[in-house]
Design a protein around this motif. Structure first.
Motif, PDB file in Angstrom:
ATOM      1  N   MET A 144      74.210 -29.920 -40.182  1.00 24.04           N
ATOM      2  CA  MET A 144      73.779 -30.892 -41.202  1.00 24.04           C
ATOM      3  C   MET A 144      73.074 -32.062 -40.529  1.00 24.04           C
ATOM      4  SD  MET A 144      76.391 -31.345 -44.326  1.00 24.04           S
ATOM      5  CE  MET A 144      77.887 -31.784 -43.474  1.00 24.04           C
ATOM      6  N   ASN A 145      71.975 -32.515 -41.091  1.00 23.35           N
ATOM      7  CA  ASN A 145      71.334 -33.697 -40.541  1.00 23.35           C
ATOM      8  C   ASN A 145      72.008 -34.965 -41.070  1.00 23.35           C
ATOM      9  OD1 ASN A 145      70.432 -33.988 -43.122  1.00 23.35           O
ATOM     10  ND2 ASN A 145      68.315 -33.401 -42.689  1.00 23.35           N
ATOM     11  N   GLY A 146      71.556 -36.131 -40.571  1.00 25.14           N
ATOM     12  CA  GLY A 146      72.205 -37.392 -40.894  1.00 25.14           C
ATOM     13  C   GLY A 146      72.290 -37.660 -42.385  1.00 25.14           C
ATOM     14  N   ALA A 147      71.165 -37.497 -43.091  1.00 25.03           N
ATOM     15  CA  ALA A 147      71.131 -37.864 -44.510  1.00 25.03           C
ATOM     16  C   ALA A 147      72.097 -37.020 -45.324  1.00 25.03           C
ATOM     17  CB  ALA A 147      69.709 -37.726 -45.048  1.00 25.03           C
ATOM     18  N   SER A 148      72.139 -35.705 -45.036  1.00 17.83           N
ATOM     19  CA  SER A 148      73.019 -34.868 -45.854  1.00 17.83           C
ATOM     20  C   SER A 148      74.489 -35.118 -45.490  1.00 17.83           C
ATOM     21  CB  SER A 148      72.666 -33.389 -45.688  1.00 17.83           C
ATOM     22  OG  SER A 148      72.836 -32.999 -44.349  1.00 17.83           O
ATOM     23  N   GLN A 149      74.739 -35.546 -44.228  1.00 16.79           N
ATOM     24  CA  GLN A 149      76.114 -35.911 -43.871  1.00 16.79           C
ATOM     25  C   GLN A 149      76.548 -37.164 -44.635  1.00 16.79           C
ATOM     26  OE1 GLN A 149      75.929 -36.236 -39.585  1.00 16.79           O
ATOM     27  NE2 GLN A 149      77.209 -34.430 -39.376  1.00 16.79           N
ATOM     28  N   ILE A 150      75.619 -38.143 -44.698  1.00 15.20           N
ATOM     29  CA  ILE A 150      75.939 -39.367 -45.444  1.00 15.20           C
ATOM     30  C   ILE A 150      76.199 -39.027 -46.898  1.00 15.20           C
ATOM     31  CG2 ILE A 150      75.001 -41.583 -46.214  1.00 15.20           C
ATOM     32  CD1 ILE A 150      73.464 -41.687 -43.565  1.00 15.20           C
ATOM     33  N   ALA A 151      75.335 -38.112 -47.457  1.00  8.84           N
ATOM     34  CA  ALA A 151      75.495 -37.711 -48.857  1.00  8.84           C
ATOM     35  C   ALA A 151      76.853 -37.051 -49.055  1.00  8.84           C
ATOM     36  CB  ALA A 151      74.368 -36.774 -49.263  1.00  8.84           C
ATOM     37  N   ALA A 152      77.317 -36.295 -48.055  1.00  8.55           N
ATOM     38  CA  ALA A 152      78.613 -35.627 -48.174  1.00  8.55           C
ATOM     39  C   ALA A 152      79.743 -36.656 -48.254  1.00  8.55           C
ATOM     40  CB  ALA A 152      78.828 -34.685 -46.993  1.00  8.55           C
ATOM     41  N   VAL A 153      79.639 -37.712 -47.426  1.00  7.43           N
ATOM     42  CA  VAL A 153      80.666 -38.766 -47.462  1.00  7.43           C
ATOM     43  C   VAL A 153      80.684 -39.432 -48.833  1.00  7.43           C
ATOM     44  CG1 VAL A 153      81.378 -40.984 -46.505  1.00  7.43           C
ATOM     45  CG2 VAL A 153      80.559 -39.200 -44.985  1.00  7.43           C
ATOM     46  N   VAL A 154      79.476 -39.742 -49.349  1.00  4.86           N
ATOM     47  CA  VAL A 154      79.387 -40.396 -50.657  1.00  4.86           C
ATOM     48  C   VAL A 154      79.978 -39.480 -51.731  1.00  4.86           C
ATOM     49  CG1 VAL A 154      77.809 -41.283 -52.406  1.00  4.86           C
ATOM     50  CG2 VAL A 154      77.382 -41.764 -49.995  1.00  4.86           C
ATOM     51  N   ARG A 155      79.617 -38.161 -51.672  1.00  7.36           N
ATOM     52  CA  ARG A 155      80.091 -37.210 -52.680  1.00  7.36           C
ATOM     53  C   ARG A 155      81.620 -37.137 -52.651  1.00  7.36           C
ATOM     54  NH1 ARG A 155      76.116 -33.699 -51.673  1.00  7.36           N
ATOM     55  NH2 ARG A 155      77.393 -32.502 -50.241  1.00  7.36           N
ATOM     56  N   LYS A 156      82.177 -37.073 -51.443  1.00  6.96           N
ATOM     57  CA  LYS A 156      83.643 -37.011 -51.299  1.00  6.96           C
ATOM     58  C   LYS A 156      84.291 -38.228 -51.947  1.00  6.96           C
ATOM     59  CE  LYS A 156      86.654 -38.644 -47.826  1.00  6.96           C
ATOM     60  NZ  LYS A 156      86.764 -39.799 -48.642  1.00  6.96           N
ATOM     61  N   ASP A 157      83.737 -39.439 -51.677  1.00 10.65           N
ATOM     62  CA  ASP A 157      84.342 -40.650 -52.237  1.00 10.65           C
ATOM     63  C   ASP A 157      84.195 -40.706 -53.748  1.00 10.65           C
ATOM     64  OD1 ASP A 157      85.106 -41.526 -49.738  1.00 10.65           O
ATOM     65  OD2 ASP A 157      84.684 -43.609 -50.266  1.00 10.65           O
ATOM     66  N   VAL A 158      83.015 -40.271 -54.255  1.00 11.55           N
ATOM     67  CA  VAL A 158      82.812 -40.297 -55.708  1.00 11.55           C
ATOM     68  C   VAL A 158      83.782 -39.328 -56.375  1.00 11.55           C
ATOM     69  CG1 VAL A 158      81.182 -39.745 -57.539  1.00 11.55           C
ATOM     70  CG2 VAL A 158      80.424 -41.057 -55.560  1.00 11.55           C
ATOM     71  N   HIS A 159      83.955 -38.127 -55.776  1.00  8.67           N
ATOM     72  CA  HIS A 159      84.888 -37.142 -56.342  1.00  8.67           C
ATOM     73  C   HIS A 159      86.297 -37.704 -56.406  1.00  8.67           C
ATOM     74  CE1 HIS A 159      82.797 -33.532 -57.305  1.00  8.67           C
ATOM     75  NE2 HIS A 159      82.152 -33.502 -56.128  1.00  8.67           N
ATOM     76  N   SER A 160      86.766 -38.270 -55.276  1.00  8.66           N
ATOM     77  CA  SER A 160      88.153 -38.737 -55.272  1.00  8.66           C
ATOM     78  C   SER A 160      88.294 -39.954 -56.174  1.00  8.66           C
ATOM     79  CB  SER A 160      88.634 -39.035 -53.852  1.00  8.66           C
ATOM     80  OG  SER A 160      87.974 -40.159 -53.349  1.00  8.66           O
TER      81      SER A 160
ATOM     82  N   THR B 153      83.536 -36.683 -38.701  1.00 16.88           N
ATOM     83  CA  THR B 153      82.343 -37.452 -39.040  1.00 16.88           C
ATOM     84  C   THR B 153      82.083 -38.495 -37.956  1.00 16.88           C
ATOM     85  OG1 THR B 153      83.260 -37.312 -41.243  1.00 16.88           O
ATOM     86  CG2 THR B 153      81.226 -38.530 -41.013  1.00 16.88           C
ATOM     87  N   SER B 154      80.817 -38.694 -37.610  1.00 15.14           N
ATOM     88  CA  SER B 154      80.507 -39.734 -36.632  1.00 15.14           C
ATOM     89  C   SER B 154      80.606 -41.096 -37.310  1.00 15.14           C
ATOM     90  CB  SER B 154      79.118 -39.524 -36.054  1.00 15.14           C
ATOM     91  OG  SER B 154      78.158 -39.908 -36.993  1.00 15.14           O
ATOM     92  N   PRO B 155      80.995 -42.149 -36.556  1.00 19.38           N
ATOM     93  CA  PRO B 155      81.228 -43.460 -37.175  1.00 19.38           C
ATOM     94  C   PRO B 155      80.020 -43.991 -37.954  1.00 19.38           C
ATOM     95  CG  PRO B 155      82.001 -43.461 -34.906  1.00 19.38           C
ATOM     96  CD  PRO B 155      81.305 -42.160 -35.108  1.00 19.38           C
ATOM     97  N   GLY B 156      78.818 -43.824 -37.397  1.00 21.92           N
ATOM     98  CA  GLY B 156      77.631 -44.346 -38.079  1.00 21.92           C
ATOM     99  C   GLY B 156      77.434 -43.722 -39.450  1.00 21.92           C
ATOM    100  N   VAL B 157      77.576 -42.391 -39.512  1.00 23.20           N
ATOM    101  CA  VAL B 157      77.419 -41.674 -40.782  1.00 23.20           C
ATOM    102  C   VAL B 157      78.466 -42.125 -41.779  1.00 23.20           C
ATOM    103  CG1 VAL B 157      77.728 -39.408 -41.825  1.00 23.20           C
ATOM    104  CG2 VAL B 157      76.292 -39.655 -39.802  1.00 23.20           C
ATOM    105  N   LEU B 158      79.731 -42.207 -41.294  1.00 27.61           N
ATOM    106  CA  LEU B 158      80.817 -42.601 -42.189  1.00 27.61           C
ATOM    107  C   LEU B 158      80.555 -43.999 -42.750  1.00 27.61           C
ATOM    108  CD1 LEU B 158      83.654 -41.923 -43.291  1.00 27.61           C
ATOM    109  CD2 LEU B 158      84.533 -43.315 -41.438  1.00 27.61           C
ATOM    110  N   PHE B 159      80.148 -44.933 -41.866  1.00 30.41           N
ATOM    111  CA  PHE B 159      79.940 -46.295 -42.336  1.00 30.41           C
ATOM    112  C   PHE B 159      78.808 -46.338 -43.359  1.00 30.41           C
ATOM    113  CE2 PHE B 159      78.312 -50.603 -42.318  1.00 30.41           C
ATOM    114  CZ  PHE B 159      79.487 -51.289 -42.558  1.00 30.41           C
ATOM    115  N   ALA B 160      77.725 -45.595 -43.093  1.00 31.13           N
ATOM    116  CA  ALA B 160      76.608 -45.578 -44.049  1.00 31.13           C
ATOM    117  C   ALA B 160      77.076 -45.073 -45.405  1.00 31.13           C
ATOM    118  CB  ALA B 160      75.474 -44.711 -43.505  1.00 31.13           C
ATOM    119  N   GLY B 161      77.896 -43.997 -45.403  1.00 36.15           N
ATOM    120  CA  GLY B 161      78.391 -43.447 -46.670  1.00 36.15           C
ATOM    121  C   GLY B 161      79.247 -44.442 -47.418  1.00 36.15           C
ATOM    122  N   LYS B 162      80.197 -45.071 -46.689  1.00 40.87           N
ATOM    123  CA  LYS B 162      81.098 -46.035 -47.332  1.00 40.87           C
ATOM    124  C   LYS B 162      80.319 -47.244 -47.841  1.00 40.87           C
ATOM    125  CE  LYS B 162      85.075 -44.026 -46.405  1.00 40.87           C
ATOM    126  NZ  LYS B 162      85.890 -43.446 -47.488  1.00 40.87           N
TER     127      LYS B 162
END
Lengths: 234, 223
Positions: free
Chosen positions: B1-17, B89-98
């Motif tokens: 997965m590239n950066g953008a789709s990883q960030i999208a995955a973090v966002v999707r996970k948070d929106v779902h929960s 998840t790498s810290p940068g991706v996680l922070f961007a998603g959050k």
């Protein structure tokens, strides 16, 4: 360290005596007479104590920030101890600067507190120190506490340019150098001091800085001893 | 997965929960409702001018944000999922998603407060709407940026609820003072040119906070 100790005692004693006892005359001659500054008169003597304490507050904050950043790099607990020691001294000098400033404001501007941009800034600095120590007391693990408080100090440091450079220029204030000062706005204030006053002022500034270095040295050594003992006792 | 789709995955996970229990949205919604009601009780027979209205607007936003935005990291610690996230998840991706989740929550919050204020206060008129929209957009990003990194800090500390506003207030003061001044201009119908200084300060604050958070987040998150 002995030189610093003696130096700070001598310089601050000189500032106390010269700053309070030097007579103020309309036409000052030589280094032992101060001019009368219209609007400030005898109250101008506070500048020898108020500005150095405010300056030392900022120095202590920057030193604390620097050791915090160094801790994040080295993960050496001594850096965190130094960072905390400097923050504690910063809080002390911050209170001194706030009190001397509030007293000066009462007699020059009419009330202890006017929400002048620089009063606002020193108030925020007090809040930052308060929040910093509140955060430290809420974390038990030493490494986590050192890490997170260093990050918080850096985050707080990021907002400092707004207070020093942006806010006083945007909002009018009462301190020299504010946006509506007729003598010109700028971070470096051209005080209306005479040469004789400048000498006492810079001697005081050096004296308070040396006092900070001396106190810092004692606090760091005490913190290291306390840390070592807490480890030995488990 | 590239950066953008990883960030999208973090966002999707948070929106779902979030949609599963609606904790943050419910807390934010009720908080907004109760604080606006309190302001209304206090000012019911007055018709406040632009300055107090702009002040009360951001007071409500600040304290509501403090009640809900810590959730993004506190929930990971409470559910014990933060170690899994550190592994996957790498810290940068996680922070961007959050950060994106918190920006969305803050925009939801400011929209709700705006609607309530327009309904409740006849004097809350957006005379210069372009200033107001830009202020709320930049202000929300700035709020979310500092709220997210502070949420990561307090998630590791005790007594989170009381500590969060204490830590946030000094850091958010430049932001609060600027959004209040810009909102006051929007409410009193100042021309757009007068607010450019405020908007530049806001943009600078957002950039500094986001850049600083990305640099520091690794130290907060990784044990």
């Amino acid at each position: 360290m002995k030189l610093i100790r003696v130096g700070s005692i001598v310089l601050i004693t000189y500032t106390l005596i010269a700053g309070i006892l030097t007579p103020m005359v309309p036409q000052p001659q030589g280094p032992f007479q101060f001019p009368i500054i219209p609007g400030l008169e005898e109250k101008a003597r506070n500048i020898f104590f108020h500005v150095p304490t405010a300056w030392t507050t900022v120095v202590a904050f920057l030193v604390s920030l620097w050791y915090g950043a160094r801790y994040l790099k080295t993960r050496n607990i001594n850096d965190d101890l130094a960072s905390e020691a400097s923050a504690g001294l910063g809080l002390l000098f911050c209170i001194l600067a706030t009190v001397t400033g509030a007293l000066w404001a009462k007699f020059n501007w009419g009330s202890y507190w006017n929400w002048d941009p620089r009063q606002t800034s020193i108030f925020i600095l007090l809040l930052i120190y308060g929040a910093y120590f509140a955060l430290r007391s809420a974390i038990e693990v030493e490494e986590t506490r050192a890490r997170l408080s260093a990050v918080y100090a850096i985050l707080a440091g990021l907002t400092v340019p707004f207070f020093i450079f942006v806010l006083p220029r945007l909002v009018g204030g009462l301190h020299p150098g504010a946006a509506d000062d007729p003598d010109g706005a700028g971070p470096v204030v051209q005080f209306k001091m005479s040469g004789a006053m400048f000498v006492v002022f810079f001697i005081g500034l050096a004296g308070f800085n040396l006092l900070y270095v001396w106190m810092m040295n004692i606090r760091v050594r005490a913190a290291r001893l306390a840390y070592r003992r807490s480890i030995q006792e488990g | 997965m590239n950066g953008a789709s990883q960030i999208a995955a973090v966002v999707r996970k948070d929106v779902h929960s979030e949609l599963r229990n609606r904790y943050a949205i419910n807390a934010l919604g009720m908080f907004v409702l109760t604080t606006v009601a309190t302001v209304l009780f206090a000012l019911r027979s007055e018709s406040p001018g632009p300055a107090p209205l702009a002040g009360m607007y951001w007071v409500v936003v600040f304290f509501s944000a403090m009640s809900g935005l810590a959730r993004v990291f506190v929930s990971e610690e409470e559910r014990g999922t933060s170690l899994t996230l550190q592994l996957t998840t790498s810290p940068g991706v996680l922070f961007a998603g959050k950060l994106l989740v918190n920006i969305a929550l803050t925009l939801l919050l400011t929209t709700a407060v705006t609607v309530l204020y327009v309904i409740a206060f006849p004097t809350f008129e957006l005379k210069t709407p372009e200033i107001f929209v830009l202020t709320v957009l930049l202000g929300s990003v700035g709020f979310a940026a500092s709220a997210t990194i502070l949420a990561a800090i307090i998630a590791k500390a005790n007594s989170r609820g009381t500590l969060y506003p204490v830590l946030a207030f000094p850091i958010m003061i430049p932001l609060l003072m600027t959004v209040m001044s810009a909102t006051e201009r929007a409410l009193s119908g100042a021309p757009f040119g007068e607010a450019i200084g405020d908007l530049q300060v806001l943009a600078g604050y957002c950039l500094i906070m986001i850049a600083g958070s990305f640099l520091l987040f690794d130290h907060v998150w990784t044990e």
